[in-house]
Design a protein around this motif. Sequence first.
Motif, PDB file in Angstrom:
ATOM      1  N   THR A  53     -28.432 -53.887 -59.215  1.00  8.32           N
ATOM      2  CA  THR A  53     -29.680 -53.672 -58.467  1.00  8.32           C
ATOM      3  C   THR A  53     -30.350 -52.379 -58.909  1.00  8.32           C
ATOM      4  OG1 THR A  53     -28.732 -54.847 -56.575  1.00  8.32           O
ATOM      5  CG2 THR A  53     -30.671 -53.494 -56.155  1.00  8.32           C
ATOM      6  N   LEU A  54     -29.576 -51.344 -59.090  1.00  7.67           N
ATOM      7  CA  LEU A  54     -30.128 -50.084 -59.583  1.00  7.67           C
ATOM      8  C   LEU A  54     -30.711 -50.276 -60.984  1.00  7.67           C
ATOM      9  CD1 LEU A  54     -30.638 -47.049 -59.292  1.00  7.67           C
ATOM     10  CD2 LEU A  54     -28.295 -46.675 -60.114  1.00  7.67           C
ATOM     11  N   GLY A  55     -29.995 -50.984 -61.844  1.00  6.19           N
ATOM     12  CA  GLY A  55     -30.502 -51.265 -63.187  1.00  6.19           C
ATOM     13  C   GLY A  55     -31.811 -52.041 -63.153  1.00  6.19           C
ATOM     14  N   PHE A  56     -31.914 -52.998 -62.246  1.00  7.78           N
ATOM     15  CA  PHE A  56     -33.143 -53.774 -62.103  1.00  7.78           C
ATOM     16  C   PHE A  56     -34.319 -52.871 -61.739  1.00  7.78           C
ATOM     17  CE2 PHE A  56     -36.082 -56.100 -59.336  1.00  7.78           C
ATOM     18  CZ  PHE A  56     -36.484 -57.116 -60.197  1.00  7.78           C
ATOM     19  N   PHE A  57     -34.113 -51.979 -60.781  1.00  5.00           N
ATOM     20  CA  PHE A  57     -35.206 -51.101 -60.361  1.00  5.00           C
ATOM     21  C   PHE A  57     -35.554 -50.062 -61.428  1.00  5.00           C
ATOM     22  CE2 PHE A  57     -34.130 -52.703 -56.093  1.00  5.00           C
ATOM     23  CZ  PHE A  57     -35.392 -53.161 -55.750  1.00  5.00           C
ATOM     24  N   LEU A  58     -34.571 -49.629 -62.199  1.00  7.18           N
ATOM     25  CA  LEU A  58     -34.871 -48.718 -63.299  1.00  7.18           C
ATOM     26  C   LEU A  58     -35.687 -49.422 -64.379  1.00  7.18           C
ATOM     27  CD1 LEU A  58     -31.560 -46.677 -63.669  1.00  7.18           C
ATOM     28  CD2 LEU A  58     -33.709 -45.958 -62.627  1.00  7.18           C
ATOM     29  N   LEU A  59     -35.385 -50.688 -64.621  1.00  9.95           N
ATOM     30  CA  LEU A  59     -36.189 -51.450 -65.578  1.00  9.95           C
ATOM     31  C   LEU A  59     -37.617 -51.629 -65.079  1.00  9.95           C
ATOM     32  CD1 LEU A  59     -33.797 -54.243 -66.867  1.00  9.95           C
ATOM     33  CD2 LEU A  59     -34.750 -52.335 -68.143  1.00  9.95           C
ATOM     34  N   LEU A  60     -37.760 -51.874 -63.792  1.00 10.85           N
ATOM     35  CA  LEU A  60     -39.113 -51.961 -63.227  1.00 10.85           C
ATOM     36  C   LEU A  60     -39.847 -50.634 -63.371  1.00 10.85           C
ATOM     37  CD1 LEU A  60     -38.686 -54.066 -59.964  1.00 10.85           C
ATOM     38  CD2 LEU A  60     -39.773 -54.739 -62.105  1.00 10.85           C
ATOM     39  N   TYR A  61     -39.132 -49.555 -63.165  1.00 11.97           N
ATOM     40  CA  TYR A  61     -39.730 -48.228 -63.342  1.00 11.97           C
ATOM     41  C   TYR A  61     -40.225 -48.053 -64.773  1.00 11.97           C
ATOM     42  CZ  TYR A  61     -40.070 -43.185 -63.929  1.00 11.97           C
ATOM     43  OH  TYR A  61     -40.501 -41.933 -64.241  1.00 11.97           O
ATOM     44  N   TYR A  62     -39.403 -48.459 -65.743  1.00 16.63           N
ATOM     45  CA  TYR A  62     -39.824 -48.366 -67.147  1.00 16.63           C
ATOM     46  C   TYR A  62     -41.092 -49.172 -67.412  1.00 16.63           C
ATOM     47  CZ  TYR A  62     -35.571 -46.161 -69.025  1.00 16.63           C
ATOM     48  OH  TYR A  62     -34.562 -45.300 -69.323  1.00 16.63           O
ATOM     49  N   THR A  63     -41.136 -50.385 -66.894  1.00 17.42           N
ATOM     50  CA  THR A  63     -42.289 -51.253 -67.184  1.00 17.42           C
ATOM     51  C   THR A  63     -43.585 -50.697 -66.614  1.00 17.42           C
ATOM     52  OG1 THR A  63     -41.886 -52.638 -65.234  1.00 17.42           O
ATOM     53  CG2 THR A  63     -40.896 -53.336 -67.324  1.00 17.42           C
ATOM     54  N   ILE A  64     -43.473 -49.900 -65.573  1.00 16.09           N
ATOM     55  CA  ILE A  64     -44.674 -49.311 -64.967  1.00 16.09           C
ATOM     56  C   ILE A  64     -44.938 -47.910 -65.512  1.00 16.09           C
ATOM     57  CG2 ILE A  64     -45.664 -48.483 -62.797  1.00 16.09           C
ATOM     58  CD1 ILE A  64     -44.028 -50.789 -61.442  1.00 16.09           C
ATOM     59  N   SER A  65     -43.902 -47.085 -65.569  1.00 21.55           N
ATOM     60  CA  SER A  65     -44.110 -45.669 -65.887  1.00 21.55           C
ATOM     61  C   SER A  65     -44.468 -45.402 -67.343  1.00 21.55           C
ATOM     62  CB  SER A  65     -42.876 -44.860 -65.506  1.00 21.55           C
ATOM     63  OG  SER A  65     -41.783 -45.175 -66.346  1.00 21.55           O
ATOM     64  N   ILE A  66     -43.821 -46.070 -68.271  1.00 20.70           N
ATOM     65  CA  ILE A  66     -44.080 -45.758 -69.684  1.00 20.70           C
ATOM     66  C   ILE A  66     -45.520 -46.055 -70.071  1.00 20.70           C
ATOM     67  CG2 ILE A  66     -43.443 -46.307 -72.071  1.00 20.70           C
ATOM     68  CD1 ILE A  66     -40.533 -46.510 -71.069  1.00 20.70           C
ATOM     69  N   PRO A  67     -46.048 -47.245 -69.760  1.00 23.59           N
ATOM     70  CA  PRO A  67     -47.473 -47.463 -70.057  1.00 23.59           C
ATOM     71  C   PRO A  67     -48.388 -46.509 -69.271  1.00 23.59           C
ATOM     72  CG  PRO A  67     -46.388 -49.550 -69.681  1.00 23.59           C
ATOM     73  CD  PRO A  67     -45.417 -48.481 -69.303  1.00 23.59           C
ATOM     74  N   PHE A  68     -48.004 -46.185 -68.028  1.00 23.19           N
ATOM     75  CA  PHE A  68     -48.793 -45.252 -67.226  1.00 23.19           C
ATOM     76  C   PHE A  68     -48.846 -43.874 -67.882  1.00 23.19           C
ATOM     77  CE2 PHE A  68     -49.144 -42.055 -63.877  1.00 23.19           C
ATOM     78  CZ  PHE A  68     -50.317 -42.465 -63.248  1.00 23.19           C
ATOM     79  N   TYR A  69     -47.676 -43.379 -68.305  1.00 22.99           N
ATOM     80  CA  TYR A  69     -47.635 -42.077 -68.981  1.00 22.99           C
ATOM     81  C   TYR A  69     -48.475 -42.089 -70.241  1.00 22.99           C
ATOM     82  CZ  TYR A  69     -43.571 -40.843 -66.081  1.00 22.99           C
ATOM     83  OH  TYR A  69     -42.719 -40.572 -65.048  1.00 22.99           O
ATOM     84  N   MET A  70     -48.350 -43.171 -71.010  1.00 23.30           N
ATOM     85  CA  MET A  70     -49.096 -43.257 -72.272  1.00 23.30           C
ATOM     86  C   MET A  70     -50.604 -43.283 -72.022  1.00 23.30           C
ATOM     87  SD  MET A  70     -46.702 -45.846 -74.436  1.00 23.30           S
ATOM     88  CE  MET A  70     -47.348 -45.515 -76.069  1.00 23.30           C
ATOM     89  N   ALA A  71     -51.018 -43.900 -70.936  1.00 26.02           N
ATOM     90  CA  ALA A  71     -52.452 -44.033 -70.659  1.00 26.02           C
ATOM     91  C   ALA A  71     -53.058 -42.768 -70.045  1.00 26.02           C
ATOM     92  CB  ALA A  71     -52.688 -45.213 -69.720  1.00 26.02           C
TER      93      ALA A  71
ATOM     94  N   PHE B 248     -41.474 -42.299 -78.421  1.00 26.86           N
ATOM     95  CA  PHE B 248     -40.027 -42.303 -78.255  1.00 26.86           C
ATOM     96  C   PHE B 248     -39.650 -43.002 -76.949  1.00 26.86           C
ATOM     97  CE2 PHE B 248     -40.077 -38.186 -80.851  1.00 26.86           C
ATOM     98  CZ  PHE B 248     -39.829 -38.854 -82.038  1.00 26.86           C
ATOM     99  N   ARG B 249     -40.412 -42.775 -75.888  1.00 26.13           N
ATOM    100  CA  ARG B 249     -40.149 -43.430 -74.604  1.00 26.13           C
ATOM    101  C   ARG B 249     -40.388 -44.929 -74.684  1.00 26.13           C
ATOM    102  NH1 ARG B 249     -36.833 -41.521 -71.634  1.00 26.13           N
ATOM    103  NH2 ARG B 249     -37.443 -42.843 -69.954  1.00 26.13           N
ATOM    104  N   ALA B 250     -41.351 -45.351 -75.477  1.00 23.90           N
ATOM    105  CA  ALA B 250     -41.679 -46.780 -75.574  1.00 23.90           C
ATOM    106  C   ALA B 250     -40.513 -47.603 -76.100  1.00 23.90           C
ATOM    107  CB  ALA B 250     -42.912 -46.970 -76.449  1.00 23.90           C
ATOM    108  N   ILE B 251     -39.614 -46.992 -76.839  1.00 22.89           N
ATOM    109  CA  ILE B 251     -38.441 -47.711 -77.340  1.00 22.89           C
ATOM    110  C   ILE B 251     -37.583 -48.206 -76.181  1.00 22.89           C
ATOM    111  CG2 ILE B 251     -36.297 -47.387 -78.641  1.00 22.89           C
ATOM    112  CD1 ILE B 251     -37.965 -45.712 -80.597  1.00 22.89           C
ATOM    113  N   HIS B 252     -37.631 -47.523 -75.062  1.00 21.76           N
ATOM    114  CA  HIS B 252     -36.864 -47.952 -73.889  1.00 21.76           C
ATOM    115  C   HIS B 252     -37.367 -49.290 -73.345  1.00 21.76           C
ATOM    116  CE1 HIS B 252     -34.609 -44.264 -73.766  1.00 21.76           C
ATOM    117  NE2 HIS B 252     -35.723 -43.562 -73.773  1.00 21.76           N
ATOM    118  N   LEU B 253     -38.568 -49.669 -73.699  1.00 22.40           N
ATOM    119  CA  LEU B 253     -39.105 -50.950 -73.235  1.00 22.40           C
ATOM    120  C   LEU B 253     -38.393 -52.138 -73.878  1.00 22.40           C
ATOM    121  CD1 LEU B 253     -42.917 -50.154 -73.070  1.00 22.40           C
ATOM    122  CD2 LEU B 253     -41.328 -50.432 -71.162  1.00 22.40           C
TER     123      LEU B 253
END
Length: 124
Positions: free
Chosen positions: A3-21, A110-115
């Motif tokens: 469950t924690l892994g799922f929410f961290l993946l959701l965080y990645y999908t939202i935060s990385i594009p947000f940071y980049m933008a 570098f962060r985008a690789i986490h996607l």
Amino acid sequence: WDTLGFFLLLYYTISIPFYMAFFFGEKIDLYYRFIVLDFIMDAYWILDIICKLFLFSFQIEATAALCKDGEQIRKKYFNSGYFTIDCVASMPLELFMLVPGVHREAVFFFRAIHLLRVSQLFNY
């Protein structure tokens, strides 16, 4: 754990594009406030790889039995293809920002690789 892994993946999908933008260019210093959180998440994913290699059992489809044999667990993880994705996506590549001459905005690439790990979202 999953469950924690799922929410961290959701965080990645939202935060990385947000940071980049929104934190690109002059506002990049705002991103560095969040980098400690990102390193903590990297530590979680490295620990996740270790757990998948040594601790997490799996259910054998044909017999519905639970496999607890360490060698079979590692073999299944290596053969699944997720091991390579997990290793690449878990590397804290942001540390390259400490190398002189690396452009500051490169941290987002570098962060985008986490996607890469997002492909596993539906496994949770």
